[in-house]
Scaffold this motif. Sequence first.
Motif, PDB file in Angstrom:
ATOM      1  N   PRO A 192      29.789  52.910  36.661  1.00 11.57           N
ATOM      2  CA  PRO A 192      29.990  53.839  35.537  1.00 11.57           C
ATOM      3  C   PRO A 192      31.282  54.633  35.697  1.00 11.57           C
ATOM      4  CG  PRO A 192      27.739  53.963  36.352  1.00 11.57           C
ATOM      5  CD  PRO A 192      28.491  53.114  37.325  1.00 11.57           C
ATOM      6  N   GLU A 193      31.922  54.941  34.581  1.00 10.36           N
ATOM      7  CA  GLU A 193      33.152  55.720  34.619  1.00 10.36           C
ATOM      8  C   GLU A 193      32.883  57.095  35.233  1.00 10.36           C
ATOM      9  OE1 GLU A 193      36.280  55.043  33.935  1.00 10.36           O
ATOM     10  OE2 GLU A 193      35.809  52.956  33.439  1.00 10.36           O
ATOM     11  N   ARG A 194      33.872  57.635  35.916  1.00  9.08           N
ATOM     12  CA  ARG A 194      33.697  58.950  36.517  1.00  9.08           C
ATOM     13  C   ARG A 194      33.699  60.032  35.449  1.00  9.08           C
ATOM     14  NH1 ARG A 194      39.229  60.364  39.915  1.00  9.08           N
ATOM     15  NH2 ARG A 194      40.744  59.769  38.323  1.00  9.08           N
ATOM     16  N   THR A 195      32.922  61.065  35.707  1.00 14.96           N
ATOM     17  CA  THR A 195      32.774  62.171  34.764  1.00 14.96           C
ATOM     18  C   THR A 195      33.339  63.473  35.322  1.00 14.96           C
ATOM     19  OG1 THR A 195      30.609  62.837  35.622  1.00 14.96           O
ATOM     20  CG2 THR A 195      30.646  61.129  33.910  1.00 14.96           C
ATOM     21  N   ILE A 247      23.348  58.249  52.658  1.00 13.57           N
ATOM     22  CA  ILE A 247      24.192  59.405  52.335  1.00 13.57           C
ATOM     23  C   ILE A 247      24.446  59.485  50.834  1.00 13.57           C
ATOM     24  CG2 ILE A 247      26.520  60.375  52.612  1.00 13.57           C
ATOM     25  CD1 ILE A 247      26.581  59.026  55.389  1.00 13.57           C
ATOM     26  N   ASP A 248      24.326  60.698  50.294  1.00 11.61           N
ATOM     27  CA  ASP A 248      24.826  61.004  48.956  1.00 11.61           C
ATOM     28  C   ASP A 248      26.018  61.934  49.130  1.00 11.61           C
ATOM     29  OD1 ASP A 248      22.867  59.579  47.635  1.00 11.61           O
ATOM     30  OD2 ASP A 248      21.535  61.297  47.415  1.00 11.61           O
ATOM     31  N   ALA A 249      27.154  61.540  48.631  1.00  9.60           N
ATOM     32  CA  ALA A 249      28.375  62.332  48.742  1.00  9.60           C
ATOM     33  C   ALA A 249      28.859  62.721  47.349  1.00  9.60           C
ATOM     34  CB  ALA A 249      29.467  61.537  49.465  1.00  9.60           C
ATOM     35  N   GLU A 250      29.411  63.914  47.230  1.00  9.99           N
ATOM     36  CA  GLU A 250      29.917  64.382  45.943  1.00  9.99           C
ATOM     37  C   GLU A 250      31.259  63.716  45.651  1.00  9.99           C
ATOM     38  OE1 GLU A 250      30.058  68.612  46.043  1.00  9.99           O
ATOM     39  OE2 GLU A 250      27.877  68.843  45.936  1.00  9.99           O
ATOM     40  N   GLY A 251      31.312  62.988  44.553  1.00  9.50           N
ATOM     41  CA  GLY A 251      32.542  62.305  44.182  1.00  9.50           C
ATOM     42  C   GLY A 251      32.267  60.895  43.689  1.00  9.50           C
ATOM     43  N   HIS A 252      33.326  60.214  43.288  1.00  5.62           N
ATOM     44  CA  HIS A 252      33.226  58.903  42.638  1.00  5.62           C
ATOM     45  C   HIS A 252      34.150  57.912  43.322  1.00  5.62           C
ATOM     46  CE1 HIS A 252      33.462  55.881  39.424  1.00  5.62           C
ATOM     47  NE2 HIS A 252      32.391  56.433  38.896  1.00  5.62           N
TER      48      HIS A 252
END
Length: 312
Positions: A192-195, A247-252
């Motif tokens: 998906p495109e980054r938001t 891991i969940d990391a903030e960012g795209h």
Amino acid sequence: MSLSDLRFSYLGPRGTFTQQALNQIATEEEATHIPALDAPRAMRMVIDGEADYAVVPIENSVEGGINATLDSLAKGTKLSIMAEVLVPITFTLAAREGTKLEDVRTISTHTAAWTQCRNWIMDNLPDVMHQPASSTAAGAAGLLEDDADYEATLVSPLAAEQYGLISLADGVADNPDAVTRFVMIGRAGQVPERTGADKTTLMVQLATEESGALLRMLEQFSARGINLSRIESRPVGDSLGRYAFSIDAEGHLFDERMQDVLAGLHRVCPRVTFLGSYPAADGKRIKAQPGNADEDFRSARAWVNSLVARAR
């Protein structure tokens, strides 16, 4: 492909919290809902072409990660997370008509539901046994069978109503603010495109015979100003003492700093599995720390390239 043509598998049967999450993406009137016996099988349906997407639980605010989902995702690179949905969780202790609270000896429900209600159960039904079910709604459906060997189940109020059960007690969750996070999973490939308000999920295996391996892995994120919203260890499974980190990391993926992190992880870790970049459900926009914006990385790379070109 229009929404009406899409097929969504989900942790069934009908009436689960997972279907409530799916309804936020597409209702049964808008798309085809296909219940699966468990989360791994819902994901397998996507791999086998029997569904376009799967919706499964991945994390709850009480117990953390849902191991069946995390481990199934980590097995390969055929699937990718496309979206996430948050669902507030409310539990009802439900039973067939005529059942009283004192009649309950065994409760059948999903393990995650049991753990989120165990303190209430210990206080009110200390001698009750737990019979694991593949989902909360499966426990409700089983009560309708003539040979049911349990007296009650823990389900959402909606599921209790759908299966014609009565409530013995409402609001039995230990934490009234509990939330479960669900993800929509599709075949790997398109991202998906980054938001600007995104998450990236990874499974990272550490080198087992190197001291400081965990620190080196975490430094890849901290050096680029990337916050981790979740990190959990999972056994690799082939021998004791070998672990990977979910891991969940903030960012795209399309962020320069995230690409730099992935390159760094690839250098210092024996295996890195990319499991998707997708919009965060809370919609909170991420502000890059000084020196970590896309333009900072592009400018630094151009400067180094100019030095190399001049030196040749």
